[in-house]
Write a protein that holds these residues in place. Sequence first.
Motif, short mmCIF file in Angstrom:
data_model
loop_
_atom_site.label_atom_id
_atom_site.label_comp_id
_atom_site.label_asym_id
_atom_site.label_seq_id
_atom_site.Cartn_x
_atom_site.Cartn_y
_atom_site.Cartn_z
N TRP B 248 -2.91 -39.47 -52.59
CA TRP B 248 -2.87 -38.41 -53.58
C TRP B 248 -2.28 -38.90 -54.89
CZ3 TRP B 248 -4.12 -33.57 -54.87
CH2 TRP B 248 -4.79 -32.81 -53.92
N GLY B 251 -4.65 -40.98 -56.68
CA GLY B 251 -5.66 -40.13 -57.29
C GLY B 251 -5.10 -39.36 -58.47
N VAL B 254 -5.07 -40.33 -62.18
CA VAL B 254 -6.21 -40.04 -63.04
C VAL B 254 -5.80 -39.02 -64.11
CG1 VAL B 254 -8.49 -38.99 -63.08
CG2 VAL B 254 -7.88 -40.54 -61.24
N VAL B 255 -5.17 -37.95 -63.64
CA VAL B 255 -4.77 -36.89 -64.57
C VAL B 255 -3.59 -37.34 -65.43
CG1 VAL B 255 -3.97 -34.53 -64.72
CG2 VAL B 255 -5.56 -35.18 -62.92
N THR B 258 -4.37 -39.93 -68.10
CA THR B 258 -5.08 -39.35 -69.23
C THR B 258 -4.13 -38.55 -70.10
OG1 THR B 258 -6.96 -39.15 -67.75
CG2 THR B 258 -7.10 -37.99 -69.83
N LEU B 259 -3.26 -37.80 -69.43
CA LEU B 259 -2.34 -36.96 -70.17
C LEU B 259 -1.37 -37.79 -70.99
CD1 LEU B 259 -1.29 -34.03 -70.51
CD2 LEU B 259 0.35 -34.55 -68.74
N LEU B 269 -11.16 -44.44 -65.47
CA LEU B 269 -12.15 -43.73 -64.66
C LEU B 269 -12.66 -42.51 -65.42
CD1 LEU B 269 -13.57 -43.46 -61.88
CD2 LEU B 269 -11.78 -41.85 -61.26
N VAL B 270 -11.73 -41.75 -65.99
CA VAL B 270 -12.15 -40.53 -66.68
C VAL B 270 -13.07 -40.88 -67.85
CG1 VAL B 270 -11.36 -38.58 -68.04
CG2 VAL B 270 -10.13 -39.24 -65.99
#
Lengths: 477, 313, 330, 333, 279
Positions: B248, B251, B254-255, B258-259, B269-270
């Motif tokens: 998790w 994973g 990713v968020v 980006t943030l 990836l994004v």
Amino acid sequence: KTLRVGVSNDALSMDPIASSDNPSIMTQLLIYDQLVHPSKDGTKLEPGLAESWKVSADGKEYRFTLRSNAKFSNGRTVTAADVVYSLKRAAGEKSQWGRFFRPITSYEIVDDRTVVMKLDQPFTPMLNNLALFSASILPAALMEEQGEKFFDKPVGAGPFVLEQWNRGAKQVFTRNSNYWKEGKPAIDGAELQIIGEDNSRVLKLKAGELDAIVGVPFNQVASLKSDNSLNVGIAPVFRAELVQLNTSKKPFDDERIRRALNYAVDKDALVKGILRGNGRVATSSLPVMAYHNDDLKPYPYDVAKAKSLLQEAGYSGGLKLTLLVPSGSVTHRQVASAIQANLREAGVAVELQTIEASSMFSTTKAGNYEMALSYTTSDTIDPDQLVGFTAVNPERANAFHTQWKDARVNELYELERRTLDGPDRGKMFQEIESRVHDGAPFIFLYNQAETFASRKNVEGFQVLPTSNYSLEDVTVK
Amino acid sequence: MPIAIYCLNRLVQLIPVLIGITLIAFLLLRVMPGDPATLILGSRGTAADIAKLNAQLGLDQPLWRQYLLFLKDIATGSFGESIAYKASVGPLIWERLWPTIWLVLFSTVMAVVLTVPLALLAAVRRGSVADAGIKLFFIVAMSMPSFWLGILLVLLLSIVVPVFPVSGYGDTILERLHHLVLPSLVIALATAALTVRSLRSSVIAVLSADYVDTARSKGLRSRQVLWRHVLRNSLMSTISVLGVHTSWVIGGTVVIETLFGIPGLGSLLVSSISARDYPMVQGLTVTFAVLVVLINLLTDLAYVAVDPRVKLS
Amino acid sequence: MITGASSPLLRVDSLQVRFGSGKDAVTAVDNASFNIAPGEVFGLVGESGSGKSATCRSLIRLYGGSIASLPKGSITFNGRDLVRLSDKELTEIRGAEIAMIFQDPMSALNPTMRIGDQIGESLRRHQNLSSRAARERALHLLRSVGVTAPERRLDNYPHHFSGGMRQRVLIALALACRPKLLIADEPTTALDVTVQQQILRLILDLRQQTNLAVLLVTHDLGVVAQTCDRVAVMYAGRIVETGTTRQIFRRPAHPYTRALLNALPSSAGRKDTLAPIEGEPPSLAAPPSGCRFHPRCPLAVDACKQAEHVLRAVEPGHESACIRVGELGC
Amino acid sequence: MLIEPLLEIRDVSKTFPQPRTLLEVLARQPKRTLHALRGVSLMLRPGETLGIVGESGCGKSTLGRCLAGLHTPEGGEILWRRQPLSDIRRADRSRRIQMVFQDPYSSLNPRMTIAQMLDEVLFVHAPSMSSAERRDRTDSLLQMVGLSPGLKNRLPHAFSGGQRQRISIARALALEPEVLVADEPVSALDVSVQAQIINLLESLREKLGISIIFIAHDLNVVRHISHRVAVMYLGQIVETAATETLFGNPQHPYTQALLSAIPVPDPDIRSLQVGVQGELPDPLSPPPGCGFSTRCPFVMDKCEKPIPEFFDSGGEHHVRCIRAHSSTFSVPA
Amino acid sequence: MISPVARERWIKFSRNLNLQLGLFMLGLLVFAIFVFPVLIAHDPLAVDFDSALIPPGADHWFGTDDLGRDVLARVAAAGLVDLQVVTVCVFVPFVIGSTIGLVSGYIGGVVDTLLMRLVDILWAFPFYVLVISIVGALGPSVGNMYLAFSMVVWISFARIVRGEVLLAKRQEYVQAAQVLGFSHIRIMARHVLPNVITPAIVFMMADVVLTILGVTSLGFLGLGIQPPTPEWGVMIAEGRNFILDGWWVSLFPGLAIVYVGITFTLLGDGLDDFLRPKG
Ligand SMILES: Nc1ncnc2c1ncn2[C@@H]1O[C@H](COP(=O)(O)OP(=O)(O)OP(=O)(O)O)[C@@H](O)[C@H]1O
Ligand SMILES: Nc1ncnc2c1ncn2[C@@H]1O[C@H](COP(=O)(O)OP(=O)(O)OP(=O)(O)O)[C@@H](O)[C@H]1O
Ligand SMILES: [Mg+2]
Ligand SMILES: [Mg+2]
């Protein structure tokens, strides 16, 4: 002193002939130099690597004299051979910008510092095209030696040297000590930090983690202006915001639909509500620059008209369309939502599809879209570039990927390029502009100003009419 | 050398998993709509051009050969050619790998540092105000979307009280740690929400285990009982929870990346997804999965270190 | 052999232990009194849930759960009242003077700690031994409880041991600091009979060598008969009868004890039917009034429903709580 | 009296393969198997109670589960009135052989009421019964095992261990089987309750004429309830005999040790003489010869080679010990 | 007369504070989602530049966003969307995963081995990576999101249920059912399933929280539900651009997510207590 600048997108390539995205172009303008430059106010051309030039009376011969102190960052002098090599390359098969330089049919190296170019027929935009980033002068010998590897560690004659490039994160530049302009650049180096989110950029500037940023969201301009530690700038740039309509697809092949869409969008509200007044409603795909057609009036906001046009075209039952929206930009996201809300009222349902800004171009180019929210900026101070880009088909971009075709426009384009600069040529541009307006291959939105901000200790940071920022005059206290 | 044999065993077990991973990543790309060659060439490309490029990319081959080619690409470390960057995927991923690893490591350390004392406190003082407070805090922490928490933390700790940078990733180790504090904290809070719960309940279970009574009956002080006997045995189930959760966490980068504008695998990836850079997405998917597999391996080894019973099997 | 009266090592007086709170409160041990002399093996028998474990665990405050309030009554060990000691003072006694072994040897050892360390821990805590000396002593202890090749076993983990071996290790661990009292809570219930025999033998032998007093909890009357000097019988949280082993087995003075002995499938041979005690043991949350055995007692009269719980002497050293003890004919 | 056996177990063996890691498979290491039953032969007559005793892990439950169809033996066969049990359909088999399990707490589905449980058995096996008939039968079954039908709408957790064991018995007897395999049905119960269940089983056997295979490790209980007893050690039967013969004249050293290890509930007979040292060997690698040879006080060199054959010492008394074959055999004092 | 089982359940429920509070909060949420939109009569989609970024007040309880849309109306509308997505993304995998886990664990053997290998492999892909890749590949749409989540989430349920089945298979009541000659389907449905499904149901509650976070994260990244459909993650993403002078735009959707998280965590804890059999 190093200047830290926050920008929204990373460059994709350092090869001037293989780039058409603004981030790449702006970086290239920092590290490469060209024979001539647009002036800072965007009204004329200034000497670059060429200290002087002469155009023959028939417009078929151009003679350039290079500066004696023009040097690449590795210390080698810029020679006529480099110029010929670079321009031939720019006109070559692999170049995305070949058409801009192919009118030159032969080169003559008179001596190391003098080069003569010959044209079969007059080509008015020629000098302007030589000011393009794609006409950057590269070191011929080094390129021959290194091939594609050259662009991993490019060498140019511009004010800065690309020291380090962490893709997606930042580009680090150092001052090119061999730069021909005396005492420039004034800073030791610069760092372009890629910060996709507008908001992060603003916050980082406020927190002092950046010295300057470009692309301040309009809704933050006012609050930034009230911040004593910051300077906020609003630069009128040669830029037009558009929605590309893919006329090769139904229903955009129908001019009535395209016009209806133009009527259905409340552009005044966009300028007022989203730009906060920092812009004006667009009348065509051409920015407000030389030879602008002042007689054109924007499509008024008229839902009833839009509806009746839609009905006329047989789409009274409603329409479902998708709109590509570039990610990262708040303004675009807001505009997209507003357009969506506007079109809904005209009975058009719009699905928004967010897409990475850097792949926007290749996607629309591939024709995989219905509508796309986009913009054009001029890299030169002559309207020829954008006319060729957004109105002519077939041309490099086939009317900015809309595939719209107008024989008269094509004809005028050919003519304009052979006509010497002057009022006659201006008339041609104005006619083109009005034909684009009527044909409506785009929803013409607005011409926005470019916003930027810097900390108080930064002086001379500004965005040029060609949308790039020059860093050579910047000083940091 | 039972440990060596154990490792070897685990490595052998990885082989089918790795094959499966590449297979899934490969199929993922093939079922995607859109033809990479058309994407690369755009409308400039004639049918002949597209066919040529397809041949160049190996897309005209039968599926199984394409898969073998893909395996070859992986084996050479190139992972194919990125559409957006026009360069080999492998080195680009390699460059982006380290920020992600740092982020995961740092946040895991943070989570552990948060978990152990709080869980022990909550378990030992079961039913007390402290226990209820810790429980409530972590229920909220678990329910908070990481991006929202991140925004709030940036607002608080970067703008109002400027202690940590808004975003980005430094150059020196110290700078990086400084940049990673907030993003790691966001991840660590979510992780700790899980591990505190798990450690608390296993401490409670262990506290009533017979061998803890034995330890007490020896006259050990409660602190000694807690650290020497309870903690180690409770950690086992928490380690596996942590192991499952790293998937998790990885994973979640990713968020978070980006943030916070961290140039790691997640943000790549994004942007690659949005750019439809399929070879890159494929390479990243494999990389992520391999990372998870490796971390699971590490978890297992940690488990072995804590629990002598699993050594032989 | 009535040693209990003279100078008991442990004297438990009116002990009461309550678990839980409010409506769920359970009085697991009610008004329990007994004493144990040095070197004596004292048996505590009773059915499951009768409060045997609660009694002996409360002696050293290891209740294995939430206790409602501190135990009431007094626990005098070697002249000191354990109920009044602080937790810290009690840890000085645990392991050093009173040791305990538990029912399930499979789970009573820390699975992640070497055997040697687990034994050594106790020695280092109470005798301040160096780790080297503790190891030496652990080695010696393992040898004395009959663990073969103790040098090698010292560094093993519990899972390398069989159940019987683990119980031996636990005994070694308990006896490490030469305690005066060993509380053994069903030490052999989880073991096979052949191994049970070995373990009981070991405990008795060690008692012989060190004058150890043992509080042996069991529900197996056979084990009691084979090992104990004196016995207390518990039913539903109360001690209903105490006496020497022979008194209890030969002249049981409580109907419950009697019924228990009768319910045993005797080794003497196949009888046609056993004599079970009808009904089920009562719930401690809502125990019957008076004598708690009266609902199942064949001899119960109305008076039993109000009878107070008092142990009365039947003969020297033999006490029963039955109000009709005179009519039992013993 | 030569009554035809109801159930005949012939040379049954059962192994449990131990899981191997992938590496071991790749390294072609041999499979390791646990031999839970090694050549077990037994028979059961109608109306008889056969006791099976032995230490934990010796394979008692495995044997019972093979009979009940929970395991399929690898070798040997089980005959039901001369017909191989494996030929009988599952449903039919369950109508003949039923089982009662050890743990009263896990042998009842915690989410079904007692009535649902019994009703389901009838519903599956006697679909022709009306629901009213099933209700009546449920009540009578409960009464038969001494429970009040008024309790039938409760979930298992509302019952004590003894009551649950009664429910298990009622459930098993709902099918009117001929054989009941009772796997340690009383070892989890208290003495007082244990006696109730034993009496119940005894009376049901007499009333219904069923045969019982009674598995236990408590020799006193087995002695009380069984007609014949089989002693198991490490997956093998080491001795079988009629109950009194076995207890009166045990011939196998293991049986002797087992008997001597039972604590006698009489303080005047103190006999804590340790009869046998050590513990059960690892069932993954049993000794090659006599399984008991590692612990036997009378072990000789001969014990360590072939597995001894059964020796019939007369009167259906079989012993698997070489000393029984020799004339020098004597019961140690 | 109430049956003793029902009585017991009621007593159990009346003592279960987590469950009561969770149900109450869930009720409130459903009420808010369905009743607020009717009550406040603001169109969540209507753009009105004149009333942009109005702070929370009497007219707009939660304020308005930069396009002048009422935040409360949008939060409520988003709640409907998000909860719909979550319901599908959790419930479908729950059914599929539990069934697979049940059958695979019960049958065992080669089927089970192969299935668990597949699960191992899928398990190696981080949740977000797989979901983002799938959604990214197929294009961001609600349907694809259903697909992506379903493909990923069933694994957890299958693993949980299978593990429980393996434990239950060793329980004597399952063996008793086998000895009683019941069909395997009956044993699975009546004896195994009711005893193994509780952890899956409890996990389903936790999974609601995880899925809400997943869906809103996708929305935040622009890969999930597309504007103008209001969605909490999208709203937070939009609001963060003027967080300094319009904090309410991203605060309220965030609070809504936290509220849902707390609700379902409580429900999970409560159900865990409530569904676990006594004894
Ligand atoms: N921690 C606790 N919390 C609540 N009740 C308890 C606790 N420990 C024991 N009890 C209750 O106290 C009573 C006595 O329990 P105890 O363990 O002393 O019985 P026991 O005689 O040792 O039985 P067994 O033979 O089963 O070990 C039981 O009814 C039990 O339910
Ligand atoms: N399903 C199984 N898988 C693997 N091994 C098993 C299985 N069932 C039993 N065994 C092994 O087979 C051997 C015999 O077990 P079994 O349960 O029959 O013994 P038992 O005599 O009933 O013991 P207990 O008295 O403890 O019930 C043991 O070593 C056990 O570990
Ligand atoms: Mg006990
Ligand atoms: Mg068994």
